[in-house]
Design a protein around this motif. Structure first.
Motif, short mmCIF file in Angstrom:
data_model
loop_
_atom_site.label_atom_id
_atom_site.label_comp_id
_atom_site.label_asym_id
_atom_site.label_seq_id
_atom_site.Cartn_x
_atom_site.Cartn_y
_atom_site.Cartn_z
N GLY A 141 14.41 15.69 -8.00
CA GLY A 141 13.92 17.06 -8.09
C GLY A 141 12.43 17.20 -7.99
N ASN A 142 11.77 16.25 -7.32
CA ASN A 142 10.31 16.26 -7.27
C ASN A 142 9.74 16.71 -5.93
OD1 ASN A 142 10.29 15.26 -9.86
ND2 ASN A 142 10.13 13.13 -9.24
N PHE A 143 10.54 17.31 -5.08
CA PHE A 143 10.04 17.72 -3.77
C PHE A 143 9.11 18.91 -3.90
CE2 PHE A 143 10.27 20.12 0.21
CZ PHE A 143 9.97 19.13 1.14
N ASN A 144 7.93 18.80 -3.30
CA ASN A 144 6.97 19.91 -3.24
C ASN A 144 6.07 19.73 -2.02
OD1 ASN A 144 5.14 17.94 -3.97
ND2 ASN A 144 4.95 18.62 -6.08
N ASP A 145 5.13 20.63 -1.84
CA ASP A 145 4.27 20.58 -0.66
C ASP A 145 3.43 19.31 -0.60
OD1 ASP A 145 5.23 22.94 0.25
OD2 ASP A 145 3.46 24.15 -0.22
N THR A 146 2.94 18.86 -1.76
CA THR A 146 2.13 17.64 -1.79
C THR A 146 2.92 16.44 -1.28
OG1 THR A 146 0.86 18.47 -3.68
CG2 THR A 146 0.79 16.10 -3.27
N ARG B 231 -0.25 12.37 -5.12
CA ARG B 231 -0.84 13.22 -6.16
C ARG B 231 -2.15 13.79 -5.64
NH1 ARG B 231 -5.06 10.90 -9.23
NH2 ARG B 231 -5.36 8.66 -8.87
N ALA B 232 -2.42 15.03 -6.05
CA ALA B 232 -3.66 15.69 -5.66
C ALA B 232 -4.80 15.13 -6.52
CB ALA B 232 -3.52 17.19 -5.86
N PRO B 233 -6.06 15.25 -6.10
CA PRO B 233 -6.51 15.87 -4.86
C PRO B 233 -6.58 14.87 -3.71
CG PRO B 233 -8.39 15.36 -6.23
CD PRO B 233 -7.17 14.93 -7.01
N PHE B 234 -6.92 15.37 -2.54
CA PHE B 234 -7.13 14.56 -1.33
C PHE B 234 -5.87 13.80 -0.91
CE2 PHE B 234 -11.26 14.39 -3.71
CZ PHE B 234 -11.90 15.38 -2.98
N ASN B 235 -4.69 14.35 -1.18
CA ASN B 235 -3.47 13.63 -0.85
C ASN B 235 -3.31 13.39 0.65
OD1 ASN B 235 -2.86 16.59 -0.85
ND2 ASN B 235 -0.91 15.85 -0.04
N LYS B 236 -3.74 14.36 1.48
CA LYS B 236 -3.60 14.19 2.93
C LYS B 236 -4.51 13.08 3.45
CE LYS B 236 -2.22 18.98 3.76
NZ LYS B 236 -2.55 20.26 4.41
N LEU B 237 -5.71 12.98 2.89
CA LEU B 237 -6.62 11.91 3.29
C LEU B 237 -6.02 10.55 2.97
CD1 LEU B 237 -9.34 10.73 4.20
CD2 LEU B 237 -10.19 11.15 1.88
N PHE B 238 -5.47 10.41 1.78
CA PHE B 238 -4.89 9.12 1.40
C PHE B 238 -3.61 8.84 2.18
CE2 PHE B 238 -7.71 9.66 -2.23
CZ PHE B 238 -8.20 8.37 -2.38
N ALA B 239 -2.90 9.87 2.60
CA ALA B 239 -1.72 9.66 3.46
C ALA B 239 -2.14 9.08 4.80
CB ALA B 239 -0.97 10.97 3.64
N VAL B 240 -3.25 9.58 5.35
CA VAL B 240 -3.78 9.03 6.61
C VAL B 240 -4.18 7.57 6.42
CG1 VAL B 240 -5.63 9.20 8.30
CG2 VAL B 240 -4.52 11.29 7.47
N LEU B 241 -4.87 7.28 5.32
CA LEU B 241 -5.30 5.90 5.05
C LEU B 241 -4.09 4.99 4.85
CD1 LEU B 241 -8.31 6.57 2.63
CD2 LEU B 241 -8.39 6.00 5.06
N ALA B 242 -3.06 5.52 4.19
CA ALA B 242 -1.83 4.73 4.01
C ALA B 242 -1.18 4.41 5.35
CB ALA B 242 -0.85 5.48 3.11
N ALA B 243 -1.19 5.37 6.26
CA ALA B 243 -0.63 5.14 7.59
C ALA B 243 -1.43 4.06 8.34
CB ALA B 243 -0.61 6.44 8.39
N LEU B 244 -2.75 4.09 8.20
CA LEU B 244 -3.59 3.07 8.86
C LEU B 244 -3.31 1.69 8.27
CD1 LEU B 244 -6.99 5.00 9.11
CD2 LEU B 244 -5.35 4.53 10.95
N ALA B 245 -3.18 1.61 6.94
CA ALA B 245 -2.89 0.33 6.30
C ALA B 245 -1.51 -0.18 6.74
CB ALA B 245 -2.94 0.48 4.78
#
Length: 503
Positions: free
Chosen positions: A230-235, A187-201
């Motif tokens: 049906g929830n695919f989107n850019d986020t 979920r926005a905002p900062f979704n890419k930042l949290f994706a990076v943190l999730a990868a580190l965890a």
């Protein structure tokens, strides 16, 4: 009048919940110190002693020698290449804590650090469970209650007691933090930042325990389920892509894992989901360039063409690699989850008592009241029970449980229950979802009772309409990865809403 009353309730509610969380975390820590208070700072059981010996070697010899260590006293007389057969996350963590505390002027022995690590991380796992529950449901009431249950549930305590220096004590915290950051990243905002943190965890989870296979498959199943709904989107696309690429790269850096995420059969499903995401995104780009609507015949033609080409190419690659032995077989423990435990083919796995199927008595012993309250909690979750409460962040509104968070918790509970029923030791994996579902059931009851007490003059008082100040989590409907808003007037608006929020 009602608004000022609700503001006061929210303020008091948050103070109460913050104080309750403080007591819960202290209780979680204190309970796990029972063995230390009774017997002193002593490592107990066989595996914890081996882990402690490996930690000593790392502290004395350093990083390089540790990963090239061949221990002639393990598996005697054959010996064991410890550096390439151990999950080193817990040892690295303990040595880092030991060095950090001593450098800050708090002298402590390595033995004492190793004794305390399970209790420290047991309390942290309790905090992480609160975050997962709050993010997935949007209910801080459910989060606090779930954290309280996690603090005292035997299924988790048995693997996080002081002196029980084993991998699971650290790995459960890493697993729950990965799940929280994954849910937050969709979920926005900062979704890419949290994706990076999730990868580190997740990378830390890989380094800590072989149960990382469960984590990556949970995220993969959830990502696939969101697409099917049906929830695919850019986020969602960027969140899963970043998580999988960085997480898989990090996993391959752990010596004992190597290229298993790209070769092992039990880890190829998340890889297939990743490839599917890339094809779906390509389809979306081509569809938008063609000016086609999301559900038009032209859009489906684009999807069928791209997936057909990808399937053909994948079949060729598999046909080339399969005869070479590139794809590894299912491990013995994984086979034991799908076949009777006495027929896995590995005598070591077959002979261990904790690898046997669970029974009702064991479930009651390790889950206690969660065994009875978990199913009602799952029903409230799936049926969309309203979990809004007065302890929300000012200026926002909590919505009823729906969307990505609900799907994740439901999948988590069902998958963990299946595996724990097949192997006793995996009841540990069931402790978080059992705590969460019980927290949801009790939060529902608590919220209803409080409304009867606070607003007895109006039995039809609508809490959800009056509560201002909720937080929107992955369980909510406004910011979830569920695509466009429900009130969209046309597919054109759907197209515009679905691709925004990723940047």
């Amino acid at each position: 009048m009602a608004s000022s009353k609700m503001n006061a309730i929210r303020a008091v509610g948050w103070l109460v919940k913050l104080y309750a969380m403080r007591l819960i975390l202290l209780a979680a820590y204190d309970i796990r110190l029972f063995a230390i208070k009774s017997y002193g700072l002593v490592i107990h059981e066989f595996d914890p002693w081996f882990n402690y010996r490996a930690t000593e070697y790392l502290a004395e010899r350093g990083w390089t020698e540790f990963f090239h260590w061949f221990d002639h006293r393990s598996w005697y007389p054959l010996g064991r290449p410890v550096g390439s057969t151990i999950y080193p996350g817990m040892q690295i963590t303990s040595v880092a804590i030991w060095n950090g505390l001593n450098s800050l002027g708090y002298p402590i022995s390595l033995n004492d650090v190793c004794c305390y690590v399970p209790a420290w991380f047991g309390a942290l796992a309790t905090l992480c469970l609160f975050l997962v529950t709050w993010e997935a449901t949007g209910s801080s009431n459910a989060g606090v209650i779930a954290a309280f249950i996690m603090a005292i549930i035997p299924a988790h305590i048995m693997r996080s007691v002081g002196g029980g220096y084993d991998n699971e004590s650290v790995a459960m915290t890493a697993m729950l933090m990965t799940f929280y950051l994954w849910l937050r990243s969709i979920r926005a905002p900062f979704n890419k930042l949290f994706a990076v943190l999730a990868a580190l965890a997740y990378t830390y989870m890989v380094a800590a325990w072989g149960g990382y296979i469960f984590v990556i498959n949970m995220v993969g199943i959830h990502a696939a389920a969101l697409v099917l709904l049906g929830n695919f989107n850019d986020t969602l696309y960027w969140s899963y892509t970043i998580f999988y690429v960085l997480g898989t790269f990090g996993a391959t850096r752990v010596p004992v894992v190597g290229l298993a995420p790209l070769k092992s059969l039990e880890q190829l499903m998340p890889c297939a989901v990743f490839l599917g995401y890339q094809i779906l995104q390509l389809c979306e780009v081509q569809r938008k360039r063609a000016g086609a609507l999301a559900h038009s015949f032209e859009a489906w033609q684009i999807r069928m063409r791209n997936f057909g080409i990808a399937a053909a190419a994948l079949a060729v690659v598999v046909a080339i690699l399969f005869p070479t032995g590139y794809f590894g077989p299912l491990s013995s423990r994984v086979r034991g989850l799908f076949v009777k435990h006495t027929r896995t083919g590995n005598p070591l796995v077959d002979s261990v008592a904790e690898h046997q199927p669970a029974n009702r008595g064991m479930m009651l012993a390790y889950l206690h009241m969660c065994y009875g309250l978990g199913p009602p909690g799952l029903a409230f979750l799936v049926l969309g029970g309203d979990l809004r409460n007065s302890g929300s962040s000012p200026g926002q509104q909590e919505t009823k449980v729906s969307g990505a968070g609900v799907g994740f918790l439901a999948i988590y509970a069902l998958v963990a229950h299946y595996f724990s029923s097949k192997m006793v030791r995996l009841v540990l994996l069931l402790s978080p979802p059992a705590s969460i579902l019980t927290g949801i059931a009790l939060a529902r009851l608590f919220t209803w009772a409080m409304m009867q007490f606070l607003f007895p003059e109006d039995s039809d008082y609508d809490l959800s309409a009056q509560v201002e100040g909720g937080r929107e989590g992955s369980g909510g409907s406004k910011r979830r990865a569920g695509g466009p808003d429900e009130g969209a007037e046309s597919e054109e608006e759907e197209d515009e809403g679905g691709g925004e929020g990723a940047n």
